[in-house]
Design a protein around this motif. Structure first.
Motif, PDB file in Angstrom:
ATOM      1  N   VAL A 131      48.896 -29.427  24.275  1.00 13.15           N
ATOM      2  CA  VAL A 131      48.025 -29.103  25.409  1.00 13.15           C
ATOM      3  C   VAL A 131      47.237 -30.349  25.835  1.00 13.15           C
ATOM      4  N   ASN A 132      47.301 -30.654  27.135  1.00 13.22           N
ATOM      5  CA  ASN A 132      46.551 -31.773  27.726  1.00 13.22           C
ATOM      6  C   ASN A 132      46.855 -33.112  27.059  1.00 13.22           C
ATOM      7  N   GLY A 133      48.094 -33.287  26.625  1.00 14.53           N
ATOM      8  CA  GLY A 133      48.443 -34.545  25.981  1.00 14.53           C
ATOM      9  C   GLY A 133      49.378 -35.416  26.790  1.00 14.53           C
ATOM     10  N   CYS A 134      49.396 -35.277  28.108  1.00 13.21           N
ATOM     11  CA  CYS A 134      50.327 -36.021  28.959  1.00 13.21           C
ATOM     12  C   CYS A 134      49.692 -37.321  29.452  1.00 13.21           C
ATOM     13  N   HIS A 135      50.480 -38.375  29.520  1.00 13.11           N
ATOM     14  CA  HIS A 135      49.957 -39.662  29.971  1.00 13.11           C
ATOM     15  C   HIS A 135      49.587 -39.635  31.452  1.00 13.11           C
ATOM     16  N   THR A 136      50.129 -38.679  32.211  1.00 10.90           N
ATOM     17  CA  THR A 136      49.809 -38.569  33.637  1.00 10.90           C
ATOM     18  C   THR A 136      48.563 -37.723  33.901  1.00 10.90           C
ATOM     19  N   SER A 137      47.893 -37.279  32.847  1.00 14.79           N
ATOM     20  CA  SER A 137      46.698 -36.444  33.027  1.00 14.79           C
ATOM     21  C   SER A 137      45.575 -37.201  33.726  1.00 14.79           C
ATOM     22  N   SER A 138      45.646 -38.534  33.701  1.00 16.18           N
ATOM     23  CA  SER A 138      44.622 -39.330  34.383  1.00 16.18           C
ATOM     24  C   SER A 138      44.760 -39.243  35.904  1.00 16.18           C
ATOM     25  N   LEU A 139      45.927 -38.807  36.387  1.00 16.14           N
ATOM     26  CA  LEU A 139      46.135 -38.614  37.818  1.00 16.14           C
ATOM     27  C   LEU A 139      45.682 -37.203  38.186  1.00 16.14           C
ATOM     28  N   THR A 140      44.779 -37.107  39.125  1.00 12.68           N
ATOM     29  CA  THR A 140      44.276 -35.797  39.542  1.00 12.68           C
ATOM     30  C   THR A 140      45.296 -35.136  40.456  1.00 12.68           C
ATOM     31  N   THR A 141      45.913 -34.057  39.973  1.00 10.08           N
ATOM     32  CA  THR A 141      46.947 -33.365  40.732  1.00 10.08           C
ATOM     33  C   THR A 141      46.519 -31.928  41.004  1.00 10.08           C
ATOM     34  N   PRO A 142      46.855 -31.398  42.180  1.00 11.49           N
ATOM     35  CA  PRO A 142      46.545 -29.986  42.455  1.00 11.49           C
ATOM     36  C   PRO A 142      47.313 -29.072  41.519  1.00 11.49           C
ATOM     37  N   GLU A 143      46.668 -28.016  41.058  1.00  8.53           N
ATOM     38  CA  GLU A 143      47.258 -27.132  40.068  1.00  8.53           C
ATOM     39  C   GLU A 143      48.082 -26.004  40.684  1.00  8.53           C
ATOM     40  N   ASP A 144      47.889 -25.724  41.965  1.00 11.14           N
ATOM     41  CA  ASP A 144      48.645 -24.652  42.589  1.00 11.14           C
ATOM     42  C   ASP A 144      48.858 -24.960  44.065  1.00 11.14           C
ATOM     43  N   LYS A 145      49.581 -24.089  44.743  1.00  8.93           N
ATOM     44  CA  LYS A 145      49.928 -24.300  46.145  1.00  8.93           C
ATOM     45  C   LYS A 145      48.698 -24.349  47.035  1.00  8.93           C
ATOM     46  N   GLU A 146      47.728 -23.500  46.747  1.00 10.41           N
ATOM     47  CA  GLU A 146      46.528 -23.440  47.561  1.00 10.41           C
ATOM     48  C   GLU A 146      45.773 -24.771  47.520  1.00 10.41           C
ATOM     49  N   SER A 166      54.881 -43.385  37.254  1.00 13.14           N
ATOM     50  CA  SER A 166      54.345 -43.247  35.895  1.00 13.14           C
ATOM     51  C   SER A 166      55.419 -42.857  34.894  1.00 13.14           C
ATOM     52  N   TRP A 167      56.549 -42.318  35.388  1.00  8.68           N
ATOM     53  CA  TRP A 167      57.632 -41.895  34.496  1.00  8.68           C
ATOM     54  C   TRP A 167      58.742 -42.933  34.358  1.00  8.68           C
ATOM     55  N   ASN A 168      58.633 -44.059  35.030  1.00  7.12           N
ATOM     56  CA  ASN A 168      59.687 -45.072  34.927  1.00  7.12           C
ATOM     57  C   ASN A 168      59.914 -45.517  33.482  1.00  7.12           C
ATOM     58  N   ASN A 246      56.332 -33.604  22.920  1.00  7.90           N
ATOM     59  CA  ASN A 246      55.232 -33.730  23.864  1.00  7.90           C
ATOM     60  C   ASN A 246      55.684 -34.426  25.150  1.00  7.90           C
ATOM     61  N   LEU A 247      56.508 -35.468  24.996  1.00 10.89           N
ATOM     62  CA  LEU A 247      57.000 -36.184  26.166  1.00 10.89           C
ATOM     63  C   LEU A 247      57.861 -35.279  27.040  1.00 10.89           C
ATOM     64  N   LEU A 248      58.738 -34.496  26.412  1.00 15.20           N
ATOM     65  CA  LEU A 248      59.603 -33.587  27.172  1.00 15.20           C
ATOM     66  C   LEU A 248      58.802 -32.444  27.798  1.00 15.20           C
ATOM     67  N   HIS A 249      57.782 -31.990  27.090  1.00 14.37           N
ATOM     68  CA  HIS A 249      56.894 -30.960  27.628  1.00 14.37           C
ATOM     69  C   HIS A 249      56.196 -31.464  28.894  1.00 14.37           C
ATOM     70  N   CYS A 250      55.701 -32.707  28.848  1.00 17.16           N
ATOM     71  CA  CYS A 250      55.032 -33.299  30.008  1.00 17.16           C
ATOM     72  C   CYS A 250      56.016 -33.540  31.147  1.00 17.16           C
ATOM     73  N   LEU A 251      57.228 -33.952  30.805  1.00 20.21           N
ATOM     74  CA  LEU A 251      58.256 -34.184  31.822  1.00 20.21           C
ATOM     75  C   LEU A 251      58.573 -32.898  32.570  1.00 20.21           C
ATOM     76  N   ARG A 252      58.714 -31.811  31.837  1.00 17.87           N
ATOM     77  CA  ARG A 252      58.980 -30.527  32.480  1.00 17.87           C
ATOM     78  C   ARG A 252      57.820 -30.132  33.396  1.00 17.87           C
ATOM     79  N   ARG A 253      56.601 -30.319  32.926  1.00 13.00           N
ATOM     80  CA  ARG A 253      55.415 -29.977  33.726  1.00 13.00           C
ATOM     81  C   ARG A 253      55.356 -30.798  35.004  1.00 13.00           C
ATOM     82  N   ASP A 254      55.512 -32.122  34.877  1.00 20.57           N
ATOM     83  CA  ASP A 254      55.379 -33.000  36.043  1.00 20.57           C
ATOM     84  C   ASP A 254      56.533 -32.840  37.026  1.00 20.57           C
ATOM     85  N   SER A 255      57.728 -32.622  36.507  1.00 19.72           N
ATOM     86  CA  SER A 255      58.871 -32.440  37.411  1.00 19.72           C
ATOM     87  C   SER A 255      58.727 -31.153  38.224  1.00 19.72           C
ATOM     88  N   HIS A 256      58.102 -30.145  37.622  1.00 16.91           N
ATOM     89  CA  HIS A 256      57.848 -28.902  38.345  1.00 16.91           C
ATOM     90  C   HIS A 256      56.822 -29.131  39.455  1.00 16.91           C
TER      91      HIS A 256
END
Length: 275
Positions: A131-146, A166-168, A246-256
């Motif tokens: 939980v909350n262990g992604c390297h991209t967490s420093s980027l503020t991203t909207p959590e939903d469509k709204e 960030s994923w390169n 953890n890396l694959l978990h973050c990849l799935r989250r960010d790709s979504h």
């Protein structure tokens, strides 16, 4: 002649992937690179039977890919031709290709995570630690469509660009380090390599789109630095496997997230939010 065999599970997995590729008009790329990494994997872990299995798997991928190309007349076109200064593809077509590509990357990211989770994470409690262990967490991203709808399209495109950049490095090292996991299925290796290649294509496409939409030059400074390579090389097996998880978990989250943002942007910019 040596008879080579491939398991039913591997064939089934390939058929599922190829069916998806057929629907999305993608072919399977970079077989030569896969072959090379398969040989490196054999050198690491040895075994003639394993070598034959790797070759068989790659052969089946190549044969099925060629069948699809012959039947459909489909080629894996880049979002814009390499080296082209003035891309002649319309903005609508650029978005269409980018959305398809992002959906494909998310599909592969979900599959590789699920396969890794089932094989290596059961009973280890990885999900609680991820939980909350992604390297991209420093980027503020909207959590939903709204939330995403409240962001100006140029800012949202810049955010997509930043996440992709960030994923390169992580994807380059994921594709190389995953082959060092003993007895890792070759389907995991294939997906890691494919995701890395397609992320590069998507990044190229987003840069083209931003070049059409933005008035100024594209900056290179907005991305999140990844420093997780030492974790993928730890001697302790549990710690190393958690780093991959953890890396694959973050990849799935960010790709979504990227997939959803691009669909929203396509609707807003191409269809005037009428979709």
């Amino acid at each position: 002649m040596v008879e080579t065999r491939i398991s039913y599970a591997e064939v089934s997995s390939l058929e599922n992937n190829v069916t998806f590729l057929e629907r999305q008009n993608f072919n399977i790329s970079k077989l030569g690179r896969l072959k090379k990494q398969g040989m490196m994997r054999r050198q690491l872990w040895g075994g003639k039977q394993q070598a034959r299995n790797v070759d068989s798997l790659l052969l089946v991928v190549l044969l099925v890919s060629n069948i699809l190309l012959t039947k459909e007349g489909v080629t894996s076109l880049p979002i814009c031709p390499n080296g082209s200064v003035n891309c002649q593809v319309s903005l609508g077509e650029l978005f269409e290709r980018a959305v398809k590509l992002s959906h494909y990357i998310h599909f592969l990211s979900s599959e590789i995570f699920n396969e890794f989770d089932e094989r290596y994470a059961q009973g280890r409690g990885f999900i609680a630690k991820a939980v909350n262990g992604c390297h991209t967490s420093s980027l503020t991203t909207p959590e939903d469509k709204e939330q995403a709808q409240q962001i100006h399209h140029e800012d949202l495109l810049n955010l997509v660009l930043g996440v992709l950049r960030s994923w390169n490095d992580p994807l380059i090292h994921l594709a190389s380090e995953v082959q060092r996991i003993k007895e890792a299925p070759d389907t995991i290796l294939w997906k890691a390599v494919e995701i890395e290649e397609q992320n590069k294509r998507l990044l190229e496409g987003i840069e083209k789109i931003i070049g059409r939409v933005h008035s100024g030059e594209i900056g290179n400074e907005v991305y999140s630095q990844w420093e997780g390579l030492p974790s993928l090389q730890l001697a302790d097996e549990d710690s190393r496997l958690f780093a991959f998880y953890n890396l694959l978990h973050c990849l799935r989250r960010d790709s979504h997230k990227i997939d959803n943002y691009l669909k929203l942007l396509k609707c807003r910019l191409i269809h005037d939010s009428n979709c």
